[in-house]
Design an enzyme around this catalytic site. Structure first.
Site, PDB file in Angstrom:
ATOM      1  N   GLN A  46       0.734  -1.169  -0.010  1.00  0.00           N
ATOM      2  CA  GLN A  46      -0.019   0.060   0.088  1.00  0.00           C
ATOM      3  C   GLN A  46       0.843   1.224   0.263  1.00  0.00           C
ATOM      4  OE1 GLN A  46      -2.584  -1.179   3.364  1.00  0.00           O
ATOM      5  NE2 GLN A  46      -4.048  -0.131   2.295  1.00  0.00           N
ATOM      6  N   LEU A  75      -7.615   1.822   2.847  1.00  0.00           N
ATOM      7  CA  LEU A  75      -6.791   3.220   2.557  1.00  0.00           C
ATOM      8  C   LEU A  75      -6.685   3.002   1.136  1.00  0.00           C
ATOM      9  CD1 LEU A  75      -4.590   3.597   5.573  1.00  0.00           C
ATOM     10  CD2 LEU A  75      -6.859   4.648   5.157  1.00  0.00           C
ATOM     11  N   HIS A 124      -3.122  -8.378   1.655  1.00  0.00           N
ATOM     12  CA  HIS A 124      -2.405  -7.454   0.775  1.00  0.00           C
ATOM     13  C   HIS A 124      -1.064  -7.806   0.181  1.00  0.00           C
ATOM     14  CE1 HIS A 124      -4.936  -3.888   0.675  1.00  0.00           C
ATOM     15  NE2 HIS A 124      -5.082  -3.840   1.890  1.00  0.00           N
TER      16      HIS A 124
END
Ligand code: NI
Length: 182
Positions: free
Chosen positions: A54, A102, A147
């Site tokens: 991220q 996010l 992720h």
């Protein structure tokens, strides 16, 4: 310390393979700074977790921190730094809960997750540790470790009809929704 730019859905880094870290890499100033910056970035955006892809880094690093919310039946998970994490699902059950990310700003969706997991990983001193997490904390651990495998929460949804913008979520779902993951 620095606040890092967060990759949004569509950036290939969110779908790319990630590399495990060696013990000497973990002790390097580059990785120690990355960990500090990820913690600062998670706090800046009031997230409860953040994974290295991220912030455009394809390494198996994630941080999580869940404040207690007793009125929602939510236990705290103290700040935990997970390097090369392995998640074992401790239940065949799947529980639906709301998540956000996010990297998918302003959205929420209902995601089925195991309610109990074991997390085994290295800490920032490259020492192995293992913890069990339940409920919302287990959800956050699964979300962040996904992720590292290029998976985002919408991939796990079994019904995209619950996908909502936050303003509409607050208007039509909010009070009964319970905790939300970032
Ligand atoms: Ni996320």
């Amino acid at each position: 310390m620095a606040i890092l730019k967060v990759a949004r859905l569509g950036h290939p880094v969110l779908r790319a393979a990630t590399q495990p870290l060696t013990r000497s890499q973990i002790r390097s100033s580059d990785v120690q700074r990355l960990i500090d910056d990820m913690i600062e970035t998670m706090h800046e955006y009031e997230g409860v977790g953040l994974a290295a892809p991220q912030v455009h880094v394809p390494l198996r690093v994630a941080v999580v921190e869940v404040p207690a919310a007793p009125q929602e039946g939510r236990e705290a998970l103290p700040l935990t730094i997970m390097l090369n994490p392995v998640v074992t699902l401790l239940s065949d059950e799947r529980v639906l809960g709301w998540e956000g990310c996010l990297s998918l700003p302003d959205l929420r969706g209902l995601v089925p997750r195991a309610p109990q997991v074991r997390l085994s990983a290295l800490d920032r001193q490259a020492r192995p540790f293992s913890i069990e997490a339940q409920g919302f904390a287990a959800r956050v651990v699964q979300h962040e470790c996904d992720h590292l495998d290029g998976i985002v929460y919408i991939d796990r949804m079994n019904d995209l009809k619950t996908l909502s913008f936050i303003a509409e979520f607050d208007r039509f779902v909010g009070p009964e929704a319970g905790p939300v993951d970032e």
